[in-house]
Write an enzyme that holds these catalytic residues in place. Structure first.
Site, PDB file in Angstrom:
ATOM      1  N   ALA A   1       0.850  -1.185   0.000  1.00 53.83           N
ATOM      2  CA  ALA A   1       0.000   0.000   0.000  1.00 53.83           C
ATOM      3  C   ALA A   1       0.889   1.239   0.000  1.00 53.83           C
ATOM      4  O   ALA A   1       2.062   1.172   0.381  1.00 53.83           O
ATOM      5  CB  ALA A   1      -0.873  -0.014   1.251  1.00 53.83           C
TER       6      ALA A   1
ATOM      7  N   GLU B   1       3.675  -5.680   7.276  1.00 54.69           N
ATOM      8  CA  GLU B   1       2.852  -4.626   7.883  1.00 54.69           C
ATOM      9  C   GLU B   1       3.137  -4.404   9.359  1.00 54.69           C
ATOM     10  O   GLU B   1       3.075  -3.275   9.840  1.00 54.69           O
ATOM     11  CB  GLU B   1       1.360  -4.952   7.685  1.00 54.69           C
ATOM     12  CG  GLU B   1       0.836  -4.682   6.269  1.00 54.69           C
ATOM     13  CD  GLU B   1       1.042  -5.851   5.314  1.00 54.69           C
ATOM     14  OE1 GLU B   1       1.845  -6.747   5.632  1.00 54.69           O
ATOM     15  OE2 GLU B   1       0.404  -5.846   4.247  1.00 54.69           O
TER      16      GLU B   1
HETATM   17  C1  3H9 Z   1       0.403  -2.447   3.267  1.00 58.68           C
HETATM   18  O1  3H9 Z   1       0.652  -2.924   2.207  1.00 58.68           O
HETATM   19  C2  3H9 Z   1      -0.959  -2.468   3.916  1.00 58.68           C
HETATM   20  C3  3H9 Z   1      -1.920  -3.426   3.296  1.00 58.68           C
HETATM   21  O2  3H9 Z   1      -1.817  -4.710   3.845  1.00 58.68           O
HETATM   22  C4  3H9 Z   1      -3.334  -3.059   3.618  1.00 58.68           C
HETATM   23  C5  3H9 Z   1      -3.914  -1.871   2.980  1.00 58.68           C
HETATM   24  C6  3H9 Z   1      -5.374  -1.710   3.251  1.00 58.68           C
HETATM   25  N1  3H9 Z   1       4.634   3.496   0.096  1.00 58.68           N
HETATM   26  O3  3H9 Z   1      13.260   1.805   0.674  1.00 58.68           O
HETATM   27  P1  3H9 Z   1      13.696   2.505  -0.526  1.00 58.68           P
HETATM   28  C7  3H9 Z   1       9.432   4.890  -1.006  1.00 58.68           C
HETATM   29  S1  3H9 Z   1       1.586  -1.635   4.161  1.00 58.68           S
HETATM   30  C8  3H9 Z   1       5.121   4.694  -0.181  1.00 58.68           C
HETATM   31  O4  3H9 Z   1      14.719   3.574  -0.388  1.00 58.68           O
HETATM   32  P2  3H9 Z   1      14.890   0.077  -1.520  1.00 58.68           P
HETATM   33  C9  3H9 Z   1      10.522   5.181  -0.002  1.00 58.68           C
HETATM   34  O5  3H9 Z   1      10.059   6.043   0.995  1.00 58.68           O
HETATM   35  C10 3H9 Z   1       3.021  -1.603   3.126  1.00 58.68           C
HETATM   36  N2  3H9 Z   1       6.437   4.917  -0.438  1.00 58.68           N
HETATM   37  O6  3H9 Z   1      14.166   1.488  -1.673  1.00 58.68           O
HETATM   38  C11 3H9 Z   1      11.563   5.812  -0.892  1.00 58.68           C
HETATM   39  O7  3H9 Z   1      11.176   7.161  -1.124  1.00 58.68           O
HETATM   40  P3  3H9 Z   1      12.281   8.306  -1.311  1.00 58.68           P
HETATM   41  C12 3H9 Z   1       3.751  -2.872   3.166  1.00 58.68           C
HETATM   42  C13 3H9 Z   1       7.246   3.869  -0.403  1.00 58.68           C
HETATM   43  O8  3H9 Z   1      15.129  -0.390  -2.901  1.00 58.68           O
HETATM   44  C14 3H9 Z   1      11.419   5.043  -2.205  1.00 58.68           C
HETATM   45  O9  3H9 Z   1      10.119   4.482  -2.176  1.00 58.68           O
HETATM   46  N3  3H9 Z   1       4.971  -2.725   2.424  1.00 58.68           N
HETATM   47  C15 3H9 Z   1       6.802   2.588  -0.102  1.00 58.68           C
HETATM   48  O10 3H9 Z   1      16.009   0.192  -0.554  1.00 58.68           O
HETATM   49  C16 3H9 Z   1      12.436   3.922  -2.355  1.00 58.68           C
HETATM   50  O11 3H9 Z   1      12.383   3.095  -1.196  1.00 58.68           O
HETATM   51  C17 3H9 Z   1       6.120  -2.357   3.014  1.00 58.68           C
HETATM   52  O12 3H9 Z   1       6.192  -2.164   4.190  1.00 58.68           O
HETATM   53  C18 3H9 Z   1       5.421   2.406   0.135  1.00 58.68           C
HETATM   54  N4  3H9 Z   1       4.909   1.186   0.405  1.00 58.68           N
HETATM   55  O13 3H9 Z   1      13.793  -0.864  -0.841  1.00 58.68           O
HETATM   56  C19 3H9 Z   1       7.304  -2.218   2.102  1.00 58.68           C
HETATM   57  N5  3H9 Z   1       7.859   1.734  -0.114  1.00 58.68           N
HETATM   58  O14 3H9 Z   1      13.086   7.893  -2.504  1.00 58.68           O
HETATM   59  C20 3H9 Z   1       8.020  -0.905   2.350  1.00 58.68           C
HETATM   60  C21 3H9 Z   1       8.930   2.481  -0.428  1.00 58.68           C
HETATM   61  O15 3H9 Z   1      11.455   9.534  -1.487  1.00 58.68           O
HETATM   62  N6  3H9 Z   1       9.109  -0.698   1.466  1.00 58.68           N
HETATM   63  N7  3H9 Z   1       8.576   3.769  -0.605  1.00 58.68           N
HETATM   64  O16 3H9 Z   1      13.067   8.276  -0.033  1.00 58.68           O
HETATM   65  C22 3H9 Z   1      10.310  -1.344   1.579  1.00 58.68           C
HETATM   66  O17 3H9 Z   1      10.499  -2.198   2.403  1.00 58.68           O
HETATM   67  C23 3H9 Z   1      11.399  -0.933   0.657  1.00 58.68           C
HETATM   68  O18 3H9 Z   1      11.094   0.329   0.144  1.00 58.68           O
HETATM   69  C24 3H9 Z   1      11.637  -1.895  -0.544  1.00 58.68           C
HETATM   70  C25 3H9 Z   1      12.648  -1.248  -1.539  1.00 58.68           C
HETATM   71  C26 3H9 Z   1      12.200  -3.220  -0.031  1.00 58.68           C
HETATM   72  C27 3H9 Z   1      10.367  -2.127  -1.306  1.00 58.68           C
END
Ligand code: 3H9
Length: 702
Positions: free
Chosen positions: A63, A125
């Site tokens: 999300a 999450e």
């Molecule tokens: C969910 O899914 C809830 C649902 O179950 C229910 C809904 C009803 N959203 O980390 P990075 C941004 S909860 C918005 O540096 P990497 C991040 O801030 C979600 N932005 O890259 C950064 O921005 P900036 C569950 C996001 O390659 C840029 O993207 N998912 C999101 O080192 C690059 O990120 C998670 O918890 C997001 N979801 O790592 C996954 N994700 O460039 C969260 C990232 O402006 N994300 N951004 O600083 C991660 O774990 C890592 O970002 C990922 C990539 C492994 C994907």
């Protein structure tokens, strides 16, 4: 359809491509786009199978976290996934990079999941203080079984797809780098071979074991109460998975929705999301142009093979960067590298490395007795004895031997980096890199920018920090930088509380009750009471004669109570690590209070905690106003990653903003009524509290 999702067709395969860089987060436009594309695919008479995949570096990473805390914007993800699941044509999720959170939930709405080798799936999450809220807690147990689903959901672990295949989460793992091609190839099999699979919602067989024996839920709750103490969402996640076992799927989905709503509204969610973005924000230095180059770093050198130097050298080796370690005697060198080897051997015994990998890591170390050995290093980190004279001597010599352009860093935890830089002919290359002990474990790195530090040297240090797996935070020069300076004020206040009436175990209980993993005094015992003693002797010369001085720690030191290593400090230790309150310490405390004629009084946990947090926030406000920290979030990340401040509280400045700066100021003024000298409200705090503003608003407006 929206620009964030494209529909096209290749032969009989309808392609739904999500285009929302950088991580294809499932924001409103993506949700609406997928919904529209599914309808278009259903209506497309030539499409026999629909493939959903992500453009760029990853499948959907979940999300859009930026939407949390705002009013929900339809369509909600759960409804979109229900639409996918109800699609009369077979659907295939083609996964590359990471399918996390809502991303994996979307994939679970499809009939089939195919993944490129090396990609990962997970429901992380809980790390954000919520639970999967788009069916993950209902569908994952149906494909992976309840035990596996509970483990994945409560840990938030990113699971390699090779493992996910054995767990039944994905149907195929394929070689290659072209995810669209992999999706099409799988979809062709569906058409050609008539592959079929029930919708996940209709699968019940994997729930049977937990229906027959429900003990897993209580057992998991009990374990989480210890391992995730104070955390709300992991417990809610267990409730949600239990609902999958007890309720029909639509009721289960409804229950999941109620539970995620409770989590979304919690302060823990707010704190953890602040931590998620904060960790990324600190890497961006305001005012520094994107064009500032990073100097290439292929080789490193560390001066000093003590506990700190050895740990820092391990960080480089772990990142695959060859590192020269310099000591003054063969004995010290052998001892230092022996300790490093021992650390790796312990990790190998725990299964983290093979013996060959340990040999490979050790081969990255080059021991040296002559400082001239650093000549080829692109970055040199000095980790010698904490004395200005010794450090200056090292930097004078370094200046003579280091190659031009090498970044020269001191690992000092409080000394003046400018004074050290001034003994070299290249102060622009000099900065502080303050690692925290144990350096190979702790994630915080304070990068201390001196008055003359060049932007590219600073950027190089930050980039190196990232490569070493650290959260690198920029700090300015002052005694103790951000973290230790604030720690000192807080510790001073706690010492006063002790002398005025509380015992170490009461203070520690208040602090751990808030969520710190360890109490202040238990932590002191771990670090060793000799460290604080040396610091106080260094400060003797400059301490004002009329300053309140609490001598309890000195008394313990003089008795040889140096902490865990001597079996006694603030506590006594029978097994070497479990603190046991000690009447001998209590007697010393009472005696010291008595000497000053203090009428000891009782302190409740709330008062202790409020004093602790107010001390941190007040000093934090000074650190901000002086520009020692660039933003409040930098202070927060220092405290989260270096001092164990509970991540779900977001950090001291975030905590203060949420509490209301007017309330924090009122508390401080209340303390100042009795002790005006040590409780002078920071002018920035007063200004913001009186204007009804927050630290964040102040920072964002600059
Ligand atoms: C969910 O899914 C809830 C649902 O179950 C229910 C809904 C009803 N959203 O980390 P990075 C941004 S909860 C918005 O540096 P990497 C991040 O801030 C979600 N932005 O890259 C950064 O921005 P900036 C569950 C996001 O390659 C840029 O993207 N998912 C999101 O080192 C690059 O990120 C998670 O918890 C997001 N979801 O790592 C996954 N994700 O460039 C969260 C990232 O402006 N994300 N951004 O600083 C991660 O774990 C890592 O970002 C990922 C990539 C492994 C994907």
């Amino acid at each position: 359809m929206t620009d964030a999702v494209r529909y096209s067709r290749e032969g009989a395969i309808g392609l739904i491509e999500v285009v929302n860089p950088p991580v294809n987060a499932l924001g409103q436009a993506v949700r609406a786009g997928i919904s529209a594309a599914i309808r278009q695919g259903i209506a497309d008479p030539d499409a026999k199978v629909l493939v959903i995949y992500g453009e760029g570096r990853t499948f959907m990473a979940g999300a859009d976290i930026r939407e949390f805390g705002k009013p929900p914007m339809p369509p909600i993800l759960g409804e979109v996934i229900n639409e996918i699941e109800a699609c009369p044509k077979p659907t295939v999720a083609a996964i590359h990079g990471t399918a996390l959170g809502g991303g994996l939930e979307t994939a679970l709405g499809c009939r089939f999941r195919v993944a490129l080798k090396g990609s990962k799936v997970g429901l992380p999450e809980v790390k954000l203080g919520i639970i999967p809220g788009a069916g993950g807690t209902q569908r994952l147990p149906r494909v992976a079984g309840v035990a596996n689903a509970l483990e994945m959901i409560t840990s938030g672990r990113h699971v390699p797809v090779e493992e996910a295949l054995t767990l039944g989460i994905v149907d195929a793992v394929v070689d290659g780098t072209d995810v669209k091609a992999a999706g099409i190839a799988f979809a062709r099999r569906v058409v050609d071979e008539g592959l079929d699979a029930p919708a996940v919602r209709d699968r019940d067989d994997k729930l049977a074991a937990a229906r027959a024996d429900r003990s897993i839920f209580e057992e998991t709750r009990r374990k989480l109460a210890r391992s995730m103490r104070g955390r709300m969402s992991p417990q809610k996640a267990v409730d949600a998975v239990e609902a999958a076992v007890d309720l029909a799927i639509d009721q289960g989905l409804k229950r999941e929705r109620e539970l995620i709503t409770e989590c979304m509204e919690s302060s823990q969610r707010a704190g953890l999301v602040h931590a998620f973005f904060g960790e990324r924000e600190v890497a961006k230095v305001p005012g520094m142009s994107k064009d500032v180059p990073v100097r290439p770093v292929k080789k490193a050198a560390v001066i000093g093979a003590g506990t700190m130097g050895g740990g820092i050298a391990m960080c480089f080796a772990n990142a695959g960067i060859p590192v020269t370690v310099v000591e003054t005697s063969q004995e010290a060198l052998d001892r230092g590298l022996g300790r490093v080897r021992n650390n790796y051997d312990i990790s190998a015994r725990r299964g983290r490395y093979t013996p060959e990998q340990v040999d490979g890591l050790m081969a990255l170390f080059t021991p040296a007795l002559d400082l001239a050995a650093v000549a080829e290093a692109d970055i040199v980190i000095e980790a010698v004895f904490e004395s200005m004279d010794v450090k200056k001597e090292v930097f004078r010599k370094l200046d003579a031997v280091a190659k031009p352009g090498a970044v020269l860093a001191t690992n000092t935890s409080y000394l003046d980096v400018d004074e050290i830089a001034a003994v070299t002919s290249r102060p622009a290359d000099v900065l502080g890199m303050h690692f925290f002990s144990p350096a190979n474990v702790m994630k915080l790195l304070e990068v201390v920018r001196g008055a003359k530090t060049a932007d590219d040297a600073l950027k190089t240090a930050l980039e190196i920090g990232r490569k070493l797996g650290k959260v690198a935070v920029v700090a300015g020069v002052c005694d103790g930088f951000i973290g230790n300076r604030m720690l000192k004020t807080y510790k001073t206040q706690m010492d006063y509380v002790m002398e005025d009436g509380a015992l170490p175990q009461e203070i520690d209980a208040a602090i751990t009750g808030f969520g710190f993993p360890m109490g202040l005094y238990a932590m002191g015992d771990l670090a060793g009471l000799d460290i604080g003693y040396m610091t106080r002797r260094r400060e003797d010369a400059t301490r004002p004669a009329d300053a309140r001085y609490v001598a309890i720690a000195d008394r313990l030191y003089e008795l040889g109570r140096l902490g865990q290593k001597t079996g006694a400090g603030w506590y006594r230790y029978e097994d070497g690590r479990t603190p046991i309150p000690d009447p001998e310490v209590e007697a010393i405390i009472l005696e010291e209070s008595g000497k000053k004629g203090i009428n000891r009084r009782a302190f409740g946990a709330d008062e202790i905690l409020t004093r602790a947090l107010c001390a941190l926030v007040n000093e934090g406000a000074k650190v901000l106003a002086e520009g020692i920290a660039l933003r409040p979030v930098d202070i927060d990340m220092v405290w989260l990653f270096g001092y164990g401040f509970p991540a779900y509280e977001g950090g001291p400045m975030f905590w203060a903003d949420r509490r209301g700066l007017d309330k924090v100021l009122a508390d401080i003024r209340g303390f100042a009524d009795h002790d005006p000298k040590s409780w002078q409200p920071a002018p920035l705090l007063v200004e913001l509290a009186e204007a009804g503003r927050t630290f964040k608003e102040w920072s964002d407006a600059r």
